[in-house]
Design an enzyme around this catalytic site. Sequence first.
Site, PDB file in Angstrom:
ATOM      1  N   THR A  82      -0.690  -4.242  13.055  1.00  0.00           N
ATOM      2  CA  THR A  82      -1.032  -5.566  12.508  1.00  0.00           C
ATOM      3  C   THR A  82      -0.896  -5.631  10.982  1.00  0.00           C
ATOM      4  O   THR A  82      -1.015  -6.710  10.403  1.00  0.00           O
ATOM      5  CB  THR A  82      -2.461  -5.970  12.915  1.00  0.00           C
ATOM      6  OG1 THR A  82      -3.357  -4.925  12.530  1.00  0.00           O
ATOM      7  CG2 THR A  82      -2.560  -6.198  14.413  1.00  0.00           C
ATOM      8  N   GLY A  83      -0.651  -4.485  10.325  1.00  0.00           N
ATOM      9  CA  GLY A  83      -0.380  -4.511   8.891  1.00  0.00           C
ATOM     10  C   GLY A  83       0.963  -5.160   8.612  1.00  0.00           C
ATOM     11  O   GLY A  83       1.861  -5.147   9.460  1.00  0.00           O
ATOM     12  N   LYS A 123      -8.625  -5.138  16.831  1.00  0.00           N
ATOM     13  CA  LYS A 123      -7.674  -6.242  16.984  1.00  0.00           C
ATOM     14  C   LYS A 123      -6.975  -6.220  18.340  1.00  0.00           C
ATOM     15  O   LYS A 123      -5.912  -6.822  18.519  1.00  0.00           O
ATOM     16  CB  LYS A 123      -6.649  -6.222  15.845  1.00  0.00           C
ATOM     17  CG  LYS A 123      -7.304  -6.456  14.471  1.00  0.00           C
ATOM     18  CD  LYS A 123      -6.308  -6.666  13.373  1.00  0.00           C
ATOM     19  CE  LYS A 123      -7.039  -6.967  12.049  1.00  0.00           C
ATOM     20  NZ  LYS A 123      -6.133  -7.184  10.923  1.00  0.00           N
ATOM     21  N   ILE A 145       4.676   7.577   8.787  1.00  0.00           N
ATOM     22  CA  ILE A 145       5.280   6.854   7.671  1.00  0.00           C
ATOM     23  C   ILE A 145       4.373   6.908   6.438  1.00  0.00           C
ATOM     24  O   ILE A 145       4.848   6.919   5.299  1.00  0.00           O
ATOM     25  CB  ILE A 145       5.523   5.380   8.056  1.00  0.00           C
ATOM     26  CG1 ILE A 145       6.261   5.283   9.407  1.00  0.00           C
ATOM     27  CG2 ILE A 145       6.294   4.658   6.953  1.00  0.00           C
ATOM     28  CD1 ILE A 145       7.597   5.966   9.451  1.00  0.00           C
ATOM     29  N   THR A 146       3.071   6.932   6.640  1.00  0.00           N
ATOM     30  CA  THR A 146       2.079   6.945   5.558  1.00  0.00           C
ATOM     31  C   THR A 146       2.381   8.037   4.531  1.00  0.00           C
ATOM     32  O   THR A 146       2.725   9.159   4.905  1.00  0.00           O
ATOM     33  CB  THR A 146       0.672   7.191   6.141  1.00  0.00           C
ATOM     34  OG1 THR A 146       0.421   6.229   7.155  1.00  0.00           O
ATOM     35  CG2 THR A 146      -0.384   7.109   5.059  1.00  0.00           C
ATOM     36  N   GLU A 147       2.246   7.698   3.233  1.00  0.00           N
ATOM     37  CA  GLU A 147       2.510   8.689   2.193  1.00  0.00           C
ATOM     38  C   GLU A 147       1.242   9.101   1.469  1.00  0.00           C
ATOM     39  O   GLU A 147       0.229   8.422   1.534  1.00  0.00           O
ATOM     40  CB  GLU A 147       3.528   8.151   1.180  1.00  0.00           C
ATOM     41  CG  GLU A 147       3.038   6.970   0.380  1.00  0.00           C
ATOM     42  CD  GLU A 147       4.060   6.546  -0.673  1.00  0.00           C
ATOM     43  OE1 GLU A 147       4.671   7.421  -1.301  1.00  0.00           O
ATOM     44  OE2 GLU A 147       4.226   5.326  -0.860  1.00  0.00           O
ATOM     45  N   TYR A 149      20.133   8.217   3.601  1.00  0.00           N
ATOM     46  CA  TYR A 149      21.076   7.100   3.731  1.00  0.00           C
ATOM     47  C   TYR A 149      22.448   7.490   3.166  1.00  0.00           C
ATOM     48  O   TYR A 149      23.488   7.202   3.764  1.00  0.00           O
ATOM     49  CB  TYR A 149      20.604   5.852   2.972  1.00  0.00           C
ATOM     50  CG  TYR A 149      19.155   5.513   3.068  1.00  0.00           C
ATOM     51  CD1 TYR A 149      18.404   5.843   4.191  1.00  0.00           C
ATOM     52  CD2 TYR A 149      18.523   4.833   2.035  1.00  0.00           C
ATOM     53  CE1 TYR A 149      17.058   5.519   4.271  1.00  0.00           C
ATOM     54  CE2 TYR A 149      17.183   4.499   2.106  1.00  0.00           C
ATOM     55  CZ  TYR A 149      16.453   4.856   3.216  1.00  0.00           C
ATOM     56  OH  TYR A 149      15.133   4.533   3.277  1.00  0.00           O
ATOM     57  N   GLU A 182      15.054  19.400  -1.825  1.00  0.00           N
ATOM     58  CA  GLU A 182      14.808  18.986  -3.199  1.00  0.00           C
ATOM     59  C   GLU A 182      13.909  20.020  -3.859  1.00  0.00           C
ATOM     60  O   GLU A 182      13.400  20.924  -3.189  1.00  0.00           O
ATOM     61  CB  GLU A 182      14.141  17.609  -3.229  1.00  0.00           C
ATOM     62  CG  GLU A 182      12.780  17.585  -2.557  1.00  0.00           C
ATOM     63  CD  GLU A 182      12.189  16.181  -2.464  1.00  0.00           C
ATOM     64  OE1 GLU A 182      12.939  15.207  -2.506  1.00  0.00           O
ATOM     65  OE2 GLU A 182      10.959  16.086  -2.335  1.00  0.00           O
ATOM     66  N   HIS A 236       9.025  12.332  -5.212  1.00  0.00           N
ATOM     67  CA  HIS A 236       8.035  12.660  -4.195  1.00  0.00           C
ATOM     68  C   HIS A 236       6.866  13.472  -4.758  1.00  0.00           C
ATOM     69  O   HIS A 236       7.000  14.189  -5.756  1.00  0.00           O
ATOM     70  CB  HIS A 236       8.699  13.458  -3.072  1.00  0.00           C
ATOM     71  CG  HIS A 236       9.692  12.658  -2.304  1.00  0.00           C
ATOM     72  ND1 HIS A 236      10.859  13.192  -1.816  1.00  0.00           N
ATOM     73  CD2 HIS A 236       9.700  11.343  -1.934  1.00  0.00           C
ATOM     74  CE1 HIS A 236      11.546  12.268  -1.172  1.00  0.00           C
ATOM     75  NE2 HIS A 236      10.863  11.139  -1.230  1.00  0.00           N
TER      76      HIS A 236
END
Length: 291
Positions: free
Chosen positions: A17-18, A43, A97-99, A160, A210, A247
């Site tokens: 719902t975000g 919710k 996905i959260t960072e 990408y 990296e 990052h």
Amino acid sequence: MAILIDSNTKTIVQGITGANAALHTKLMLEYGTKIVGGVTPGKGGQKVECVPVYDTVAQCLKEHPDATVSSIWVPARFAKEAILEAIDAGIKTVIVITERIPIHDMLYVREKAKEKGVVVIGGNTPGVISPGKCLVGMLPKIAFQPGRIGTVARSGAVTYYIANSLNLAGLGESTSVGLGGDPILGSNFEDILRLFEQDPDTDAVVMAGEIGGVYEELAAPYIKQMKKPVIAYITGKSAPQGKRLGHAGAIIEGNMGTAQSKIEALKNNGALIAETLSEIPFLVKQALNIK
């Protein structure tokens, strides 16, 4: 085939719902991803993009027992609880996905996932895509096309660019995995290399690391055991000591985690080293004897 996700994968979205999660739920559905339910505590009963919302992962799986993948889109302070809820409910792959998840939270999550045999990707991952089959996360579909090259990278943008370079050379991707940019990750390079090595539809693997951390060095000895060629690219060769670039994990301290230390470890174990992104397709074709 593909690794982690394919056209048969049923997935759920935690934090659906975000605003960000709702937007990417729409985009994932348009790509063809089979999202069977969402979860946001308090919710339950709502719908997002016609996807039913439940209060808990357990309630969601009761109605959709064939869901095997969950993506996590909740704020960092709630991520540990959300990931553990998915693991305890029986989800087999969790894509975070959260960072900037607290380090001790991710250390705890990683241990619990290992105990239960659950694959955790991220945090701070842009997601995973098996082109033409399934997308879980926020990867732009235009950058990817079906093929037989597996890719794994810490950076979303590099993911990408690699895919675009492969596509322009007439290649394509079996699966592209965004490993994540946080200091502590659920899965490392070696975990993903092992999956690609076993995938009959992957001919070669491109890995992009990296500066910072030691995931690349830890994966290097496994490359020597692989039958499939590995092409490696490391970003941050000119990064100064002690300055974080991009990052949370991209920082050099002392002699640990330098671009040169990673390149030497990978090269010494049989990886082909690309100096630039544009050199990657050439090395892939050279390794597979494609003209």
